[in-house]
Design an enzyme around this catalytic site. Structure first.
Site, mmCIF file in Angstrom:
data_model
loop_
_atom_site.group_PDB
_atom_site.id
_atom_site.type_symbol
_atom_site.label_atom_id
_atom_site.label_comp_id
_atom_site.label_asym_id
_atom_site.label_seq_id
_atom_site.Cartn_x
_atom_site.Cartn_y
_atom_site.Cartn_z
ATOM 1 N N CYS A 38 43.229 36.021 29.224
ATOM 2 C CA CYS A 38 44.086 36.711 29.990
ATOM 3 C C CYS A 38 45.303 35.995 30.684
ATOM 4 O O CYS A 38 45.346 35.042 31.067
ATOM 5 C CB CYS A 38 43.380 37.321 31.147
ATOM 6 S SG CYS A 38 44.225 38.269 32.181
ATOM 7 N N CYS B 264 42.425 37.240 39.166
ATOM 8 C CA CYS B 264 43.451 37.562 39.966
ATOM 9 C C CYS B 264 43.066 38.873 40.526
ATOM 10 O O CYS B 264 41.912 39.365 40.376
ATOM 11 C CB CYS B 264 44.525 37.655 38.919
ATOM 12 S SG CYS B 264 44.728 39.041 37.988
HETATM 13 FE FE1 SRM Z 1 42.071 45.380 33.594
HETATM 14 C C1 SRM Z 1 45.130 44.094 32.864
HETATM 15 C C2 SRM Z 1 41.050 43.093 31.138
HETATM 16 C C3 SRM Z 1 39.343 46.761 33.455
HETATM 17 C C4 SRM Z 1 42.987 46.716 36.475
HETATM 18 N N1 SRM Z 1 43.057 43.903 32.330
HETATM 19 C C5 SRM Z 1 44.364 43.641 32.354
HETATM 20 C C6 SRM Z 1 44.719 42.716 31.087
HETATM 21 C C7 SRM Z 1 45.018 43.558 29.806
HETATM 22 C C8 SRM Z 1 45.455 41.403 31.230
HETATM 23 C C9 SRM Z 1 47.245 42.018 30.747
HETATM 24 O O1 SRM Z 1 47.695 43.089 31.382
HETATM 25 O O2 SRM Z 1 47.776 40.984 30.300
HETATM 26 C C10 SRM Z 1 43.332 42.043 30.702
HETATM 27 C C11 SRM Z 1 43.048 41.658 29.433
HETATM 28 C C12 SRM Z 1 42.208 40.316 29.592
HETATM 29 C C13 SRM Z 1 41.622 39.752 28.299
HETATM 30 O O3 SRM Z 1 42.013 38.653 27.802
HETATM 31 O O4 SRM Z 1 40.965 40.416 27.573
HETATM 32 C C14 SRM Z 1 42.387 43.071 31.659
HETATM 33 N N2 SRM Z 1 40.384 45.120 32.495
HETATM 34 C C15 SRM Z 1 40.219 44.043 31.513
HETATM 35 C C16 SRM Z 1 38.675 44.172 31.060
HETATM 36 C C17 SRM Z 1 38.558 43.523 29.808
HETATM 37 C C18 SRM Z 1 37.753 43.378 32.064
HETATM 38 C C19 SRM Z 1 36.619 43.195 31.607
HETATM 39 O O5 SRM Z 1 36.273 41.821 31.702
HETATM 40 O O6 SRM Z 1 35.704 43.748 31.284
HETATM 41 C C20 SRM Z 1 38.696 45.676 31.333
HETATM 42 C C21 SRM Z 1 38.942 46.630 30.189
HETATM 43 C C22 SRM Z 1 38.552 47.915 30.386
HETATM 44 C C23 SRM Z 1 38.644 48.755 29.310
HETATM 45 O O7 SRM Z 1 37.940 48.992 28.512
HETATM 46 O O8 SRM Z 1 39.568 49.847 29.398
HETATM 47 C C24 SRM Z 1 39.511 46.054 32.344
HETATM 48 N N3 SRM Z 1 41.512 46.645 34.451
HETATM 49 C C25 SRM Z 1 40.045 46.852 34.471
HETATM 50 C C26 SRM Z 1 39.614 47.512 35.868
HETATM 51 C C27 SRM Z 1 38.057 48.281 36.009
HETATM 52 C C28 SRM Z 1 37.837 49.594 35.847
HETATM 53 O O9 SRM Z 1 39.032 50.334 35.144
HETATM 54 O O10 SRM Z 1 37.069 50.165 35.983
HETATM 55 C C29 SRM Z 1 40.663 47.534 36.614
HETATM 56 C C30 SRM Z 1 40.731 48.245 38.061
HETATM 57 C C31 SRM Z 1 40.755 49.611 38.200
HETATM 58 C C32 SRM Z 1 42.319 49.984 38.296
HETATM 59 O O11 SRM Z 1 42.799 50.157 37.181
HETATM 60 O O12 SRM Z 1 42.622 50.069 39.399
HETATM 61 C C33 SRM Z 1 41.888 46.807 35.960
HETATM 62 N N4 SRM Z 1 43.729 45.515 34.545
HETATM 63 C C34 SRM Z 1 43.907 45.832 35.798
HETATM 64 C C35 SRM Z 1 45.275 45.753 36.370
HETATM 65 C C36 SRM Z 1 45.963 46.220 37.765
HETATM 66 C C37 SRM Z 1 46.299 47.701 37.564
HETATM 67 C C38 SRM Z 1 46.811 47.977 38.818
HETATM 68 O O13 SRM Z 1 47.087 49.116 39.456
HETATM 69 O O14 SRM Z 1 47.673 47.308 39.630
HETATM 70 C C39 SRM Z 1 45.929 45.030 35.291
HETATM 71 C C40 SRM Z 1 47.422 44.470 35.290
HETATM 72 C C41 SRM Z 1 48.529 45.598 35.153
HETATM 73 O O15 SRM Z 1 48.110 46.645 34.534
HETATM 74 O O16 SRM Z 1 49.608 45.289 35.112
HETATM 75 C C42 SRM Z 1 45.045 44.762 34.218
HETATM 76 FE FE1 SF4 Z 2 42.909 39.011 33.694
HETATM 77 FE FE2 SF4 Z 2 43.083 39.467 36.254
HETATM 78 FE FE3 SF4 Z 2 42.167 41.400 34.893
HETATM 79 FE FE4 SF4 Z 2 40.885 39.193 35.335
HETATM 80 S S1 SF4 Z 2 41.300 40.462 37.133
HETATM 81 S S2 SF4 Z 2 41.004 40.289 33.423
HETATM 82 S S3 SF4 Z 2 42.162 37.584 35.481
HETATM 83 S S4 SF4 Z 2 44.248 40.708 34.904
#
Ligand code: SRM
Ligand code: SF4
Length: 572
Positions: free
Chosen positions: A443, A482
């Site tokens: 990530c 993060c």
């Molecule tokens: Fe997430 C961004 C991984 C669920 C909020 N998320 C990312 C990125 C793509 C990093 C990036 O933008 O460069 C991560 C990739 C890491 C990697 O190496 O794989 C990443 N998110 C994940 C996963 C794989 C975490 C996990 O270990 O399971 C989940 C994949 C979900 C899916 O299958 O679609 C994942 N992300 C979530 C959730 C939980 C949920 O949706 O239930 C959240 C919080 C809920 C929400 O959206 O408010 C979440 N991810 C974020 C955010 C913050 C969004 C915001 O509103 O500020 C980012 C950053 C962004 O979008 O700029 C982000």
């Molecule tokens: Fe990456 Fe932050 Fe999402 Fe963890 S919470 S997968 S460190 S963007």
């Protein structure tokens, strides 16, 4: 139709808005740059578009410094996320993903917190054939990331399998219906030809428009009493209302999300608020019109304030409800009563309807791999080869081997035994209720370890748990690298969000059923301090708790932390 009274925030559009506008409906120069052999990476503009195709360009951060020293470009590789509404997959699909992870990925699969698989480590040259093989098994990666509606979640509840199948159909329908209509994905990855006379730029996105949404949009459907999907953390939260075993419809909640930025109080996690009820036939219309409100009034200038939760908080809940009803042309009914009892998974075998069995397997932080002495990936492959039901991926990063007949149960049980698969019963209930995001090394936004660290931290917390006789006490614990909140840390009874390598902010006080956010308890602390804080807190909990009182409620009652009553007071 844009209301005359409501306004989107003013300000110059963010760079991403320009990229989308120039992209010819998400095409950009993706087709060409994926063929370019000069670099294993792609330009930033195309990477922004790539997300809408379900992928991110990443680099292996473990190798970053070394490669920099050697003046090499970063070890570029792609992450690919499958769209899998409700987390339901066939054994055939499992086998294809399993093989692709070995052939083109880093040999592992990650079960995500949104019920799907991610593959990591795919090289640019292998992206097209990977997506094509995924497509051949009737799956796709469209809109798995990007400024569109994401994978629609649905409780994979094995206890009420009939209701599950009905609700799952809505999750699937919503996911399909809300897909972008551009043929970009088919043309870039699947070699679909552009039909002469229909120039690609004239394509119309009836719901999204050419700029798509200001930010990602998330929908979940929960089937009470289980809130495993953490329904309130979604932009649109649907709660199935069941009476006498029948689905009456859905309570509708709006404006949830988990992400925030350290030190920026204009950003905060928020929980969706229930604004009414609708019957099942109305659900697509409700989702579509809600999305168009965010399309029209979301912040297109500042991306970190662009989620629907900020639109709702800025315009006001009642105003957004009125706007929704105005766009629908009818009024939502009054919300119906419901009750949640938990947000984690229940493990092991359970019997559902029609004598079918379901086994929830504990997968630590969702990583499916062959570990030393624990051949988890091989075991699941062997199960997939004989399994006739389906796999249900859970939002707590686990897997349910679902819909198993009596006869197959015996065979599957033998494989479970042979490979030492576990329902987590040898671990503490705290570990069984743990989730961690991916974080390092893939990530790009990670400030600290998460998935690779939480299990080791829990080894040490388990000593404290045992000293205090709390082994079977269910406590949710979550970690992210993060504050973006990918493991929904705002809803952990104990949570850690990475601040720097080895340093975390610690949060306490979320509700066990996912209905209350937590609050920061300690800032920027390392392992030693984490453990000494927990030693005091858990010992007090063991001694002072009321009967049946959850840890998250206890810390509030005991005056250890103030309750967060709304996302807007998360930082107070
Ligand atoms: Fe997430 C961004 C991984 C669920 C909020 N998320 C990312 C990125 C793509 C990093 C990036 O933008 O460069 C991560 C990739 C890491 C990697 O190496 O794989 C990443 N998110 C994940 C996963 C794989 C975490 C996990 O270990 O399971 C989940 C994949 C979900 C899916 O299958 O679609 C994942 N992300 C979530 C959730 C939980 C949920 O949706 O239930 C959240 C919080 C809920 C929400 O959206 O408010 C979440 N991810 C974020 C955010 C913050 C969004 C915001 O509103 O500020 C980012 C950053 C962004 O979008 O700029 C982000
Ligand atoms: Fe990456 Fe932050 Fe999402 Fe963890 S919470 S997968 S460190 S963007």
């Amino acid at each position: 139709m844009v209301s005359k009274v409501l306004k989107a925030p003013e300000g110059p559009p963010s760079d991403v808005e320009g990229i989308k506008e120039r992209s010819k409906y998400l095409r950009g120069t993706l087709k060409e740059v994926m063929l370019d052999r000069m670099s294993a990476g792609i330009p930033e503009d195309d990477n922004r578009l790539m997300k809408h195709h379900g992928s991110y360009l990443q680099d292996d951060r473990d190798l970053r410094n070394e490669r920099q020293k050697q003046k090499l470009e970063p070890a570029y590789q792609f992450m690919l996320r499958v769209r899998l509404p409700g987390g339901v997959a066939t054994p055939e699909q499992w086998l294809v993903l399993d093989e692709l992870a070995d052939k083109n990925g880093n040999g592992t699969l990650k079960i995500t917190t949104r019920q799907t698989w991610q593959m990591h480590g795919i090289l640019k040259w292998n992206m097209k054939n990977t997506i094509q093989e995924i497509h051949s098994t009737l799956l796709d990666t469209i809109a798995a990331c990007g400024d569109v509606n994401r994978n629609v979640l649905c409780t994979p509840n094995p206890y009420q399998s009939e209701i599950h199948s009905e609700v799952y159909e809505y999750a699937k329908y919503l996911s399909d219906y809300l897909l972008p209509r551009t043929r970009a994905y088919h043309q870039v990855w699947l070699d679909e030809e552009v039909v002469a006379g229909t120039p690609e730029v004239e394509e119309v996105e009836p719901m999204y428009g050419p700029l798509y949404l200001p930010r990602k949009f998330k929908i979940a459907i929960a089937v009470p009493p289980t809130n495993d999907v953490d329904v309130f953390s979604n932009d649109l939260a649907l709660i199935a209302i069941i009476e006498d075993g029948k689905l009456l419809g859905f309570n509708v909640g709006i404006g949830g999300g988990m992400g925030s930025t350290h030190g920026d109080t204009a950003t905060y996690p928020q929980l969706a608020k229930v604004i009414g009820f609708c019957t099942p036939d109305k659900i697509v219309e409700v989702a579509e019109k809600t999305i168009t409100i965010q399309r029209d009034y979301g912040n297109r200038s500042v991306r970190k304030n662009a989620r629907f939760k900020y639109t709702v908080d800025r315009l006001g809940l009642e105003t957004v409800k009125e706007e929704l009803e105005h766009r629908l042309g009818w009024k939502l009914d009054e919300a119906k009563p419901y009750q949640f009892d938990r947000n984690g998974d229940r493990y092991g075998w359970v019997k559902g309807v029609r004598g079918r069995w379901h086994y929830t397997l504990f997968i630590q932080n969702g990583r499916v791999a062959d570990f030393e002495g624990y051949k988890l990936k091989t075991a699941l492959r062997e199960i997939a080869k004989i399994h006739k039901g389906e796999f249900r991926l859970t939002t707590n990063q686990n897997v349910i081997i679902a819909n198993v007949s009596n006869q197959k149960k015996k065979q599957i049980e033998e494989l479970i035994q042979q490979y030492g698969l576990t329902d987590g019963s040898q671990y503490s209930a705290l570990r069984r209720n743990s989730i961690a995001c991916v974080a390092l090394p893939t990530c790009g936004l990670a400030m600290a370890e998460s998935e690779r660290y939480l299990p080791k931290l829990i080894d040490k917390i388990e000593d404290i748990i045992d000293e205090n006789g709390l082994r079977n006490e269910e406590i949710t614990i979550r970690m992210t690298g993060c504050p973006n909140g990918c493991a929904r840390p705002g809803l952990g009874e104990i949570a850690f969000m990475g601040k720097a390598v080895g340093k975390y902010n610690m949060y306490l006080g979320a509700a066990f059923d996912g209905s209350r956010l937590n609050k920061m308890y300690r800032e920027n602390i390392g392992e030693e301090e984490i453990l000494s804080e927990l030693r005091v807190l858990l010992s007090r909990y063991a001694k002072e708790r009321n009967n049946g009182e959850h840890f998250g409620d206890f810390v509030i009652r005991a005056g250890i932390i103030k309750a967060t009553t709304d996302g807007t007071n998360f930082h107070d």
